[in-house]
Design an enzyme around this catalytic site. Structure first.
Site, mmCIF file in Angstrom:
data_model
loop_
_atom_site.group_PDB
_atom_site.id
_atom_site.type_symbol
_atom_site.label_atom_id
_atom_site.label_comp_id
_atom_site.label_asym_id
_atom_site.label_seq_id
_atom_site.Cartn_x
_atom_site.Cartn_y
_atom_site.Cartn_z
ATOM 1 N N ASP A 11 0.869 -1.175 0.000
ATOM 2 C CA ASP A 11 0.000 0.000 0.000
ATOM 3 C C ASP A 11 0.904 1.223 0.000
ATOM 4 O O ASP A 11 2.132 1.109 -0.159
ATOM 5 C CB ASP A 11 -0.980 -0.031 1.187
ATOM 6 N N CYS A 68 3.006 -3.147 4.094
ATOM 7 C CA CYS A 68 2.109 -2.047 4.447
ATOM 8 C C CYS A 68 2.698 -1.392 5.687
ATOM 9 O O CYS A 68 3.840 -1.677 6.056
ATOM 10 C CB CYS A 68 0.658 -2.501 4.636
ATOM 11 N N THR A 70 2.111 -1.703 8.938
ATOM 12 C CA THR A 70 2.457 -2.663 9.998
ATOM 13 C C THR A 70 2.720 -4.058 9.463
ATOM 14 O O THR A 70 3.261 -4.893 10.178
ATOM 15 C CB THR A 70 1.313 -2.782 11.023
ATOM 16 N N HIS A 101 9.375 -23.972 9.231
ATOM 17 C CA HIS A 101 8.276 -24.601 9.954
ATOM 18 C C HIS A 101 6.911 -24.429 9.299
ATOM 19 O O HIS A 101 6.034 -25.278 9.486
ATOM 20 C CB HIS A 101 8.200 -24.043 11.376
ATOM 21 N N HIS A 136 6.481 -30.992 10.434
ATOM 22 C CA HIS A 136 5.746 -29.789 10.032
ATOM 23 C C HIS A 136 4.815 -30.019 8.843
ATOM 24 O O HIS A 136 3.898 -29.241 8.613
ATOM 25 C CB HIS A 136 6.727 -28.663 9.700
#
Length: 144
Positions: A11, A68, A70, A101, A136
């Site tokens: 963004d 973005c 955060t 993982h 995993h």
């Protein structure tokens, strides 16, 4: 992984970091699919998370990089597609573990939270790390 198609999207808040990481990827020989945005003008991050999900889901890209402010919102948007495993990372350790993982195929960064050099190093580690498999594998299968 040089030569493999890697999609990038952000963004407005992540635009500058996306552009830096895109240049790094191109200089390393990767084919980069830029899904936008193309400036710091305000846009809605879900649109770019969805564009990434569509690129991964359709096979136009094998891996992706999202940015973005955060990293949270854009990764949530991308993860709505069952073929996407977007991991928000903050350092090389979380980048490595997201691959080992979780077999993450998209890495997400928060431009307001991570330093430029930390993001660059984390991206290198993300791309260089293989999925560990083993115990995993079944867990990752449950994500899809």
């Amino acid at each position: 992984m040089a030569g493999a198609s890697i999609a990038v999207a952000s963004d407005h808040a992540g635009f500058d970091l996306k552009e830096l990481l895109k240049r790094d990827l191109q200089q390393a020989g990767h084919d980069v699919l830029d899904l936008g945005t193309n400036s710091t003008e305000s846009v809605d991050y879900p649109d770019f998370g969805k564009a990434m999900a569509d690129a991964i889901g359709s096979g136009r890209a094998g891996r992706g990089v999202l940015v973005c402010g955060t990293g949270i919102g854009i990764s949530i948007a991308a993860n709505r597609n069952p073929k996407v495993r977007a991991a928000l990372v903050h350092d090389v350790t979380s980048a490595r573990l997201s691959r080992e993982h979780n077999d993450a195929n998209v890495v997400a960064f928060g431009a307001r939270l991570i330093g430029t050099e930390a993001a660059r190093e984390a991206l290198k580690v993300f791309l260089a790390t293989k999925f560990e498999g083993g115990r995993h594998t079944g867990r990752v299968a449950k994500l899809s």
